[in-house]
Design a protein around this motif. Structure first.
Motif, PDB file in Angstrom:
ATOM      1  N   MET A   1       1.301  -1.043   0.038  1.00  0.00           N
ATOM      2  CA  MET A   1       0.268  -0.074   0.121  1.00  0.00           C
ATOM      3  C   MET A   1       0.553   0.927   0.127  1.00  0.00           C
ATOM      4  SD  MET A   1      -3.079   1.059   2.958  1.00  0.00           S
ATOM      5  CE  MET A   1      -4.076  -0.246   2.516  1.00  0.00           C
ATOM      6  N   LYS A   2       0.869   2.469  -0.939  1.00  0.00           N
ATOM      7  CA  LYS A   2       1.625   3.570  -0.888  1.00  0.00           C
ATOM      8  C   LYS A   2       1.390   4.847   0.614  1.00  0.00           C
ATOM      9  CE  LYS A   2       0.879   6.001  -4.766  1.00  0.00           C
ATOM     10  NZ  LYS A   2       1.067   6.945  -5.683  1.00  0.00           N
ATOM     11  N   GLN A   3       2.187   4.678   1.087  1.00  0.00           N
ATOM     12  CA  GLN A   3       2.511   5.555   1.973  1.00  0.00           C
ATOM     13  C   GLN A   3       1.618   6.985   1.939  1.00  0.00           C
ATOM     14  OE1 GLN A   3       6.550   6.215   2.884  1.00  0.00           O
ATOM     15  NE2 GLN A   3       6.121   5.080   4.292  1.00  0.00           N
ATOM     16  N   THR A   4       1.505   7.395   0.878  1.00  0.00           N
ATOM     17  CA  THR A   4       0.544   8.528   0.398  1.00  0.00           C
ATOM     18  C   THR A   4      -0.219   8.734  -0.870  1.00  0.00           C
ATOM     19  OG1 THR A   4       2.225  10.044   1.470  1.00  0.00           O
ATOM     20  CG2 THR A   4       0.599  11.176  -0.222  1.00  0.00           C
ATOM     21  N   TYR A   5      -1.476   8.153  -0.863  1.00  0.00           N
ATOM     22  CA  TYR A   5      -2.068   9.255  -2.044  1.00  0.00           C
ATOM     23  C   TYR A   5      -2.038  10.098  -3.297  1.00  0.00           C
ATOM     24  CZ  TYR A   5      -3.377   4.388  -1.065  1.00  0.00           C
ATOM     25  OH  TYR A   5      -3.699   2.787  -0.947  1.00  0.00           O
ATOM     26  N   SER A   6      -2.137  10.574  -3.773  1.00  0.00           N
ATOM     27  CA  SER A   6      -2.189  11.224  -5.055  1.00  0.00           C
ATOM     28  C   SER A   6      -4.076  11.456  -5.370  1.00  0.00           C
ATOM     29  CB  SER A   6      -1.515  11.088  -5.890  1.00  0.00           C
ATOM     30  OG  SER A   6      -1.445  10.407  -7.043  1.00  0.00           O
ATOM     31  N   VAL A   7      -3.634  12.958  -6.481  1.00  0.00           N
ATOM     32  CA  VAL A   7      -5.455  12.932  -7.395  1.00  0.00           C
ATOM     33  C   VAL A   7      -5.057  11.850  -8.427  1.00  0.00           C
ATOM     34  CG1 VAL A   7      -6.415  13.989  -8.520  1.00  0.00           C
ATOM     35  CG2 VAL A   7      -5.162  15.881  -6.660  1.00  0.00           C
ATOM     36  N   GLU A   8      -4.550  11.773  -8.578  1.00  0.00           N
ATOM     37  CA  GLU A   8      -3.926  10.719  -9.372  1.00  0.00           C
ATOM     38  C   GLU A   8      -5.074   8.988  -9.416  1.00  0.00           C
ATOM     39  OE1 GLU A   8      -2.093  12.541  -9.347  1.00  0.00           O
ATOM     40  OE2 GLU A   8      -2.012  13.696 -10.934  1.00  0.00           O
ATOM     41  N   ASP A   9      -4.248   9.048  -8.320  1.00  0.00           N
ATOM     42  CA  ASP A   9      -5.267   8.171  -7.372  1.00  0.00           C
ATOM     43  C   ASP A   9      -6.569   7.652  -6.890  1.00  0.00           C
ATOM     44  OD1 ASP A   9      -2.675   6.131  -6.915  1.00  0.00           O
ATOM     45  OD2 ASP A   9      -2.135   7.741  -5.724  1.00  0.00           O
ATOM     46  N   LEU A  10      -7.193   9.032  -6.586  1.00  0.00           N
ATOM     47  CA  LEU A  10      -8.359   9.253  -6.650  1.00  0.00           C
ATOM     48  C   LEU A  10      -9.135   9.208  -7.748  1.00  0.00           C
ATOM     49  CD1 LEU A  10     -10.343  10.529  -4.768  1.00  0.00           C
ATOM     50  CD2 LEU A  10     -10.297  12.535  -4.456  1.00  0.00           C
ATOM     51  N   GLN A  11      -8.609   9.700  -8.442  1.00  0.00           N
ATOM     52  CA  GLN A  11      -9.367   9.631  -9.871  1.00  0.00           C
ATOM     53  C   GLN A  11      -9.240   8.519 -10.623  1.00  0.00           C
ATOM     54  OE1 GLN A  11      -6.990  13.023 -11.680  1.00  0.00           O
ATOM     55  NE2 GLN A  11      -8.019  12.557 -12.904  1.00  0.00           N
ATOM     56  N   TYR A  12      -8.294   7.093 -10.138  1.00  0.00           N
ATOM     57  CA  TYR A  12      -8.348   5.907 -10.898  1.00  0.00           C
ATOM     58  C   TYR A  12      -9.258   5.387  -9.742  1.00  0.00           C
ATOM     59  CZ  TYR A  12      -6.820   0.918 -10.549  1.00  0.00           C
ATOM     60  OH  TYR A  12      -7.277  -0.926 -10.679  1.00  0.00           O
ATOM     61  N   LEU A  13      -9.496   5.458  -7.852  1.00  0.00           N
ATOM     62  CA  LEU A  13     -10.182   4.994  -7.522  1.00  0.00           C
ATOM     63  C   LEU A  13     -12.150   5.684  -7.890  1.00  0.00           C
ATOM     64  CD1 LEU A  13     -10.474   5.045  -2.971  1.00  0.00           C
ATOM     65  CD2 LEU A  13     -12.478   6.100  -4.834  1.00  0.00           C
ATOM     66  N   GLU A  61     -12.997  17.524   5.672  1.00  0.00           N
ATOM     67  CA  GLU A  61     -14.119  18.095   4.791  1.00  0.00           C
ATOM     68  C   GLU A  61     -13.887  18.359   3.528  1.00  0.00           C
ATOM     69  OE1 GLU A  61     -17.006  17.176   5.846  1.00  0.00           O
ATOM     70  OE2 GLU A  61     -16.397  17.201   8.215  1.00  0.00           O
ATOM     71  N   LEU A  62     -12.475  18.746   3.113  1.00  0.00           N
ATOM     72  CA  LEU A  62     -12.612  19.453   2.093  1.00  0.00           C
ATOM     73  C   LEU A  62     -11.588  18.417   0.816  1.00  0.00           C
ATOM     74  CD1 LEU A  62      -9.417  22.079   2.839  1.00  0.00           C
ATOM     75  CD2 LEU A  62     -12.038  22.266   1.567  1.00  0.00           C
ATOM     76  N   GLY A  63     -11.703  16.657   2.234  1.00  0.00           N
ATOM     77  CA  GLY A  63     -11.502  15.432   1.076  1.00  0.00           C
ATOM     78  C   GLY A  63     -12.767  15.774   0.748  1.00  0.00           C
ATOM     79  N   ASP A  64     -14.291  15.171   1.262  1.00  0.00           N
ATOM     80  CA  ASP A  64     -15.336  14.812   1.094  1.00  0.00           C
ATOM     81  C   ASP A  64     -15.584  16.085  -0.824  1.00  0.00           C
ATOM     82  OD1 ASP A  64     -15.048  13.144   3.004  1.00  0.00           O
ATOM     83  OD2 ASP A  64     -16.195  14.282   3.897  1.00  0.00           O
TER      84      ASP A  64
END
Length: 276
Positions: A1-13, A61-64
């Motif tokens: 598992m990655k230590q820190t996820y990125s915006v690209e990871d969020l798009q993939y999710l 909350e900003l992440g949401d």
């Protein structure tokens, strides 16, 4: 598992959640329209965290809220309207265009040198550029482009601000306060007449004038009302707590007793670190 996820990871999710083969049934059912209420709710939760100075949870909350943008981007990509890259590109180009005092070359990475402008000049330029953009879109008129879906208080403030930019405004707050008093008198007359439709109209006029007061004081009416809502909740909670200590409910006592407990809660708050 990655230590820190990125915006690209969020798009993939997000893409996996919307994958017809093994994705989430709830996410697959959603549409642009169906997630609008969640977007509005998340925006208000961000605002509440900031107002409460709850910085420990603000990033969550900003992440949401960011997830809402990612969701729309995925829907846009699936329908062939746009994708996340286009959202970002459009945003950056618009911000560069609206900040010529910072990016005079019109290029984010071009030869730029900040111009010496004060805050008022920056605001004037910003509004002029936005007006030109609206005209280019065919949105004519001073009040064009103020979203009808905004909360009524916020939209009222924006409409008033637009009108003030072309000189349609009270010179100072004294005229605004007199207008509030005038609207209150007219509301009293409408109530006395028994005309419900007229009373509703006059109530709206009174609220519109109160928004004008907030604007002249450089206050956000939505924020002010949310603060009053919280204050009411806290005081009424104190009333209920006082009654619970006596094994009573608000419905068990007279209005006079409720008023007495309310005044006690108000006094306790006013004597505390916060007043209001």
């Amino acid at each position: 598992m990655k230590q820190t996820y990125s915006v690209e990871d969020l798009q993939y999710l997000m893409a996996q959640l919307r994958n017809p083969d093994g994705g989430c049934p709830w996410d697959l059912k959603q549409s642009f329209a169906s997630i609008v209420p969640s977007t509005i709710e998340e925006a208000y939760e961000v605002a509440e965290a900031i107002e409460q100075e709850d910085f420990e949870h603000l990033h969550e909350e900003l992440g949401d809220l960011l997830f809402q943008v990612i969701f729309y981007a995925q829907l846009g990509r699936e329908d062939g309207h746009f994708d996340f890259s286009r959202i970002v590109d459009t945003l950056v180009r618009k911000l560069v265009r609206r900040h010529p005092h910072v990016f005079p070359s019109g290029d984010l990475y071009g030869e730029n040198q900040s111009a010496e402008l004060d805050e008022q000049q920056v605001k004037a330029n910003w509004e002029a550029i936005k007006a030109a953009e609206r005209a280019k879109k065919g949105e004519g008129g001073t009040l064009a482009g103020v979203a009808t879906g905004l909360p009524a208080l916020t939209r009222a403030a924006k409409l008033q601000k637009r009108a003030s930019q072309v000189g349609f405004d009270w010179p100072d707050i004294h005229g605004v306060l007199e207008k509030v008093e005038e609207e209150l008198r007219e509301l009293r007359e409408a109530i006395a007449s028994g005309d419900q439709a007229h009373a509703r109209e006059e109530l709206g006029d009174l609220m519109f004038s109160c928004v004008n007061v907030a604007r002249h004081l450089k206050l956000d009416p939505e924020t002010a009302l949310r603060q009053s809502n919280r204050k009411f909740e806290q005081r009424f909670g104190a009333v209920e707590a006082a009654l619970a200590a006596r094994d009573q409910q608000p419905a068990d006592v007279s209005l006079e007793e409720l008023d007495r407990l309310w005044d006690a809660a108000k006094t306790a708050r006013d004597q505390g670190p916060e007043t209001g």
